[in-house]
Design a protein around this motif. Structure first.
Motif, short mmCIF file in Angstrom:
data_model
loop_
_atom_site.label_atom_id
_atom_site.label_comp_id
_atom_site.label_asym_id
_atom_site.label_seq_id
_atom_site.Cartn_x
_atom_site.Cartn_y
_atom_site.Cartn_z
N GLY A 30 38.65 -2.91 45.84
CA GLY A 30 39.99 -3.13 45.31
C GLY A 30 40.80 -1.87 45.11
N ARG A 31 40.29 -0.74 45.61
CA ARG A 31 40.98 0.54 45.44
C ARG A 31 41.71 0.95 46.71
N VAL A 32 42.81 1.65 46.51
CA VAL A 32 43.58 2.20 47.63
C VAL A 32 43.61 3.72 47.47
N GLU A 33 43.80 4.41 48.58
CA GLU A 33 43.93 5.86 48.54
C GLU A 33 45.41 6.19 48.45
N VAL A 34 45.74 7.11 47.56
CA VAL A 34 47.12 7.50 47.31
C VAL A 34 47.22 9.01 47.33
N ARG A 35 48.24 9.53 48.04
CA ARG A 35 48.54 10.97 47.98
C ARG A 35 49.67 11.15 47.00
N LEU A 36 49.38 11.79 45.88
CA LEU A 36 50.38 12.01 44.84
C LEU A 36 51.36 13.09 45.27
N ALA A 37 52.51 13.13 44.62
CA ALA A 37 53.54 14.13 44.91
C ALA A 37 52.99 15.54 44.75
N SER A 38 51.99 15.70 43.89
CA SER A 38 51.37 17.01 43.67
C SER A 38 50.50 17.45 44.84
N GLY A 39 50.22 16.51 45.77
CA GLY A 39 49.33 16.79 46.89
C GLY A 39 47.93 16.28 46.67
N GLN A 40 47.58 15.97 45.44
CA GLN A 40 46.26 15.44 45.11
C GLN A 40 46.10 14.05 45.70
N GLN A 41 44.93 13.76 46.29
CA GLN A 41 44.63 12.42 46.78
C GLN A 41 43.65 11.76 45.82
N ILE A 42 43.96 10.52 45.45
CA ILE A 42 43.11 9.77 44.53
C ILE A 42 42.85 8.39 45.08
N ARG A 43 41.79 7.75 44.59
CA ARG A 43 41.53 6.34 44.86
C ARG A 43 41.70 5.61 43.54
N VAL A 44 42.50 4.58 43.55
CA VAL A 44 42.83 3.87 42.33
C VAL A 44 42.91 2.38 42.64
N LYS A 45 42.58 1.56 41.65
CA LYS A 45 42.70 0.11 41.84
C LYS A 45 44.15 -0.24 42.12
N ALA A 46 44.34 -1.13 43.09
CA ALA A 46 45.69 -1.55 43.46
C ALA A 46 46.46 -2.09 42.25
N ALA A 47 45.76 -2.71 41.32
CA ALA A 47 46.41 -3.27 40.12
C ALA A 47 47.01 -2.18 39.24
N ASN A 48 46.60 -0.92 39.44
CA ASN A 48 47.12 0.19 38.65
C ASN A 48 48.25 0.94 39.35
N LEU A 49 48.86 0.30 40.34
CA LEU A 49 50.00 0.90 41.03
C LEU A 49 51.18 -0.04 40.97
N ARG A 50 52.36 0.52 40.77
CA ARG A 50 53.62 -0.23 40.76
C ARG A 50 54.47 0.26 41.92
N VAL A 51 54.86 -0.66 42.78
CA VAL A 51 55.63 -0.30 43.97
C VAL A 51 57.00 0.21 43.57
N MET A 52 57.40 1.32 44.18
CA MET A 52 58.70 1.92 43.90
C MET A 52 59.63 1.78 45.11
N GLU A 53 59.16 2.15 46.29
CA GLU A 53 59.99 2.14 47.50
C GLU A 53 59.08 2.34 48.71
N ARG A 54 59.68 2.21 49.90
CA ARG A 54 58.95 2.47 51.13
C ARG A 54 59.19 3.91 51.54
N SER A 55 58.13 4.58 51.98
CA SER A 55 58.22 5.97 52.39
C SER A 55 58.75 6.07 53.81
N ASP A 56 59.43 7.16 54.12
CA ASP A 56 59.87 7.43 55.48
C ASP A 56 58.71 7.91 56.35
N GLU A 57 57.54 8.15 55.72
CA GLU A 57 56.39 8.67 56.44
C GLU A 57 55.69 7.61 57.28
N ASP A 58 55.95 6.32 57.02
CA ASP A 58 55.21 5.26 57.74
C ASP A 58 55.78 4.99 59.10
#
Length: 80
Positions: A52-80
């Motif tokens: 149930g975890r996704v990998e996320v690259r934070l604005a700081s550059g740190q990559q973390i794995r966190v449960k999807a339930a602990n993320l709130r969608v803000m917008e779509r990135s231009d990186e995709d």
């Protein structure tokens, strides 16, 4: 990042779960073990795995794995 809000995406990634989450900008919320990360924004790099975890690259550059339930969608990135 495009700076635009995406109205057609769920507020929580737990509602999305699949590969459609990749490239979304999300904010970390509700972490107990790492409360210093709450409010941090990042780009979703992977769909939710079996745990149930996704990998996320934070604005700081740190990559973390966190449960999807602990993320709130803000917008779509231009990186995709």
């Amino acid at each position: 990042m495009c700076g635009c809000m995406v109205d057609d995406v769920p507020r929580s990634l737990a509602d999305l779960g699949g590969p459609g989450a990749i490239g979304l900008v999300a904010a970390v919320a509700g972490l107990v073990a790492r409360p210093e990360l709450n409010g941090a924004r990042g780009v979703v790099l992977s769909a939710a795995g079996e745990d149930g975890r996704v990998e996320v690259r934070l604005a700081s550059g740190q990559q973390i794995r966190v449960k999807a339930a602990n993320l709130r969608v803000m917008e779509r990135s231009d990186e995709d």
